[in-house]
Design a protein around this motif. Sequence first.
Motif, PDB file in Angstrom:
ATOM      1  N   PRO A   7     -46.666  38.224  20.638  1.00  0.00           N
ATOM      2  CA  PRO A   7     -47.412  38.586  22.350  1.00  0.00           C
ATOM      3  C   PRO A   7     -47.416  38.209  23.644  1.00  0.00           C
ATOM      4  CG  PRO A   7     -48.799  38.770  20.682  1.00  0.00           C
ATOM      5  CD  PRO A   7     -47.778  38.027  19.683  1.00  0.00           C
ATOM      6  N   ASP A   8     -48.040  36.937  23.111  1.00  0.00           N
ATOM      7  CA  ASP A   8     -47.905  35.806  24.097  1.00  0.00           C
ATOM      8  C   ASP A   8     -46.388  35.110  25.083  1.00  0.00           C
ATOM      9  OD1 ASP A   8     -49.942  36.872  24.295  1.00  0.00           O
ATOM     10  OD2 ASP A   8     -51.075  35.056  22.703  1.00  0.00           O
ATOM     11  N   LEU A   9     -45.415  35.182  24.081  1.00  0.00           N
ATOM     12  CA  LEU A   9     -44.697  34.557  24.559  1.00  0.00           C
ATOM     13  C   LEU A   9     -43.523  34.954  25.785  1.00  0.00           C
ATOM     14  CD1 LEU A   9     -42.880  32.048  23.820  1.00  0.00           C
ATOM     15  CD2 LEU A   9     -40.999  33.349  22.011  1.00  0.00           C
ATOM     16  N   LYS A  10     -43.092  34.406  26.681  1.00  0.00           N
ATOM     17  CA  LYS A  10     -43.080  35.234  28.094  1.00  0.00           C
ATOM     18  C   LYS A  10     -41.039  33.944  28.131  1.00  0.00           C
ATOM     19  CE  LYS A  10     -45.819  37.243  28.911  1.00  0.00           C
ATOM     20  NZ  LYS A  10     -45.707  38.821  29.026  1.00  0.00           N
ATOM     21  N   ILE A  11     -40.309  34.836  27.872  1.00  0.00           N
ATOM     22  CA  ILE A  11     -38.745  33.667  28.246  1.00  0.00           C
ATOM     23  C   ILE A  11     -37.987  33.763  29.217  1.00  0.00           C
ATOM     24  CG2 ILE A  11     -36.538  33.795  27.609  1.00  0.00           C
ATOM     25  CD1 ILE A  11     -37.435  34.590  24.477  1.00  0.00           C
ATOM     26  N   ASP A  12     -37.884  35.324  29.884  1.00  0.00           N
ATOM     27  CA  ASP A  12     -37.022  35.159  31.379  1.00  0.00           C
ATOM     28  C   ASP A  12     -37.380  36.522  31.302  1.00  0.00           C
ATOM     29  OD1 ASP A  12     -34.639  35.886  32.714  1.00  0.00           O
ATOM     30  OD2 ASP A  12     -34.242  33.718  32.585  1.00  0.00           O
TER      31      ASP A  12
ATOM     32  N   LYS B   6     -34.873  30.510  25.426  1.00  0.00           N
ATOM     33  CA  LYS B   6     -34.095  30.568  26.480  1.00  0.00           C
ATOM     34  C   LYS B   6     -33.378  32.123  26.461  1.00  0.00           C
ATOM     35  CE  LYS B   6     -31.985  25.630  27.079  1.00  0.00           C
ATOM     36  NZ  LYS B   6     -31.661  24.824  28.221  1.00  0.00           N
ATOM     37  N   PRO B   7     -32.701  32.147  27.308  1.00  0.00           N
ATOM     38  CA  PRO B   7     -31.796  33.565  27.300  1.00  0.00           C
ATOM     39  C   PRO B   7     -30.611  32.095  26.368  1.00  0.00           C
ATOM     40  CG  PRO B   7     -32.570  33.405  29.937  1.00  0.00           C
ATOM     41  CD  PRO B   7     -33.452  32.340  29.154  1.00  0.00           C
ATOM     42  N   ASN B   8     -29.659  32.802  25.824  1.00  0.00           N
ATOM     43  CA  ASN B   8     -27.817  31.418  25.829  1.00  0.00           C
ATOM     44  C   ASN B   8     -27.138  32.296  26.644  1.00  0.00           C
ATOM     45  OD1 ASN B   8     -27.389  34.197  24.893  1.00  0.00           O
ATOM     46  ND2 ASN B   8     -27.339  33.637  22.506  1.00  0.00           N
ATOM     47  N   GLU B   9     -25.491  31.971  26.659  1.00  0.00           N
ATOM     48  CA  GLU B   9     -24.534  32.252  27.981  1.00  0.00           C
ATOM     49  C   GLU B   9     -24.354  33.547  27.315  1.00  0.00           C
ATOM     50  OE1 GLU B   9     -21.178  29.247  27.921  1.00  0.00           O
ATOM     51  OE2 GLU B   9     -22.850  27.845  28.273  1.00  0.00           O
ATOM     52  N   ALA B  10     -24.415  34.110  25.727  1.00  0.00           N
ATOM     53  CA  ALA B  10     -23.696  34.964  26.002  1.00  0.00           C
ATOM     54  C   ALA B  10     -24.588  36.282  26.701  1.00  0.00           C
ATOM     55  CB  ALA B  10     -23.346  35.701  24.533  1.00  0.00           C
ATOM     56  N   GLY B  11     -26.395  35.991  26.434  1.00  0.00           N
ATOM     57  CA  GLY B  11     -26.951  37.583  27.235  1.00  0.00           C
ATOM     58  C   GLY B  11     -27.365  38.624  25.662  1.00  0.00           C
ATOM     59  N   TYR B  12     -28.136  39.214  25.864  1.00  0.00           N
ATOM     60  CA  TYR B  12     -28.473  40.079  24.826  1.00  0.00           C
ATOM     61  C   TYR B  12     -27.296  41.151  24.165  1.00  0.00           C
ATOM     62  CZ  TYR B  12     -30.935  43.650  22.703  1.00  0.00           C
ATOM     63  OH  TYR B  12     -31.371  45.042  21.072  1.00  0.00           O
TER      64      TYR B  12
END
Length: 461
Positions: free
Chosen positions: A78-83, A131-137
């Motif tokens: 719940p507290d994790l902020k990625i991007d 973090k986000p990868n290159e492909a994206g969600y």
Amino acid sequence: MTINKLGIPGFAVVVTQGDKTILAEGYGYADFENQLIANSNTNYYIASATKSFTALLAVIMDDEGVLKLDDPLQKYFPDLKIDSNLDLANIKVRDLLTHTSGLENGPIGWRVAFSGEYDQSTLLELMKYTKPNEAGYGNYEYTNIGYNIYAIILEKITGKSWQNWMQVKIFDPMGMNHTTAFISRAEKENWLLARPYMVIDSVSRMTLEKKDNTMQSAGGLIITPDDMAKWLKIQVGKGKLNGKQIFPENMIIYSQQELVNIPESERLFKPTHYGFGWLHGEYETHKVIHHFGGFAGFSTHVSFMPDKQIGIAVMVNEALAGDKLMHLTATFIYDYLLEKKEWNDYDETINAFAEKLSEGRKMISAGIIKRNDLPWLLTMPFSEYSGTYQSDEYGILTIQESTSGLKVAAGNLQCVSTPFKNEDSIRVELIPGSGQVIEFHKENNKISGLKYDGIYFTKIN
């Protein structure tokens, strides 16, 4: 014989059709140094072929309401902020298993698969480096991290590791009595373990071998040919083994779904879709569901042809020949059972492969000699480079003087460095067969840190 022609220690072949085992046997040596012969009860490390087991476990956990596949990751972090472009409320647990989460986390991947420097609390802390990868969600990008995060969540909410759940939910019900995610169990019970090798000028044992702390959910099982036959029968039999329904039929069908499109591939079977731990492709107009695995000194092919109820696995404990050999063997078995080729065709292909393999080994040998002849370009005595280096994300890396160079270690990984062409740099193979450069950094004429594979480590003593 294939082993003699290729000069490899050994390999194993499993062939099933329907509920029958046609072949489940090890050939050559499991342990070359001790001349221990491989057999149907030899344990081979299967690397990423583990994913189909972990994914089935996830389907079982979903069915039992333990960890739902449609739960958002935000529920568990719940507290994790990625991007700003990635919302954990949108990313589901199932996305972790289909390689579409859009996430990456190098530190977790490094520690659980290679260095072994972690515990559950460390992994939870390292989630902040996601973090986000290159492909994206929503887009397919093959990686281990989704399966690693799944295991972290499972242990967080149950207090029990994925390894222990796997034993209770899959191995015990199937009677897979010689399959485990714990190397320590195999050693304690004196199981015959296939050891990893690389053959260049001679048969050499790989310096990197799996331990309990690097048997991870994306690649962390050892299995025998006999037990692999059971796994293949469960797949083609839709949950049935030896006349008994071990898993509900709809559960196995669900686990074998085509779920996401994947980029066009020229790999064997030209897969078009990925599901829960399985790739979906085609061979000779027949659908083939499959997954492969590779790690230092091990290569694994696992596949089955649903309409013909054929299952095939090939497990090789040698680095250079493994990938090609496992696919050649599997496709020739399919050809033979489909009555398209005879075994003499296999011999011809193996002979051609043996020639190319010999040429490749000569090139590798020449490269090793050339690297070893390079002069050291270190500007200070070896003792100045020795010490402990730390990265908050990747852990500890140590360097010590040795008679032949600088000895480098990171958890379970270790090697002796060789010279490199750039000043204050050395070449290492912490992961055998994968050369990397360490660049040392100075401040005030003292070594202050180093960069390994683009990662900076600060010298702390």
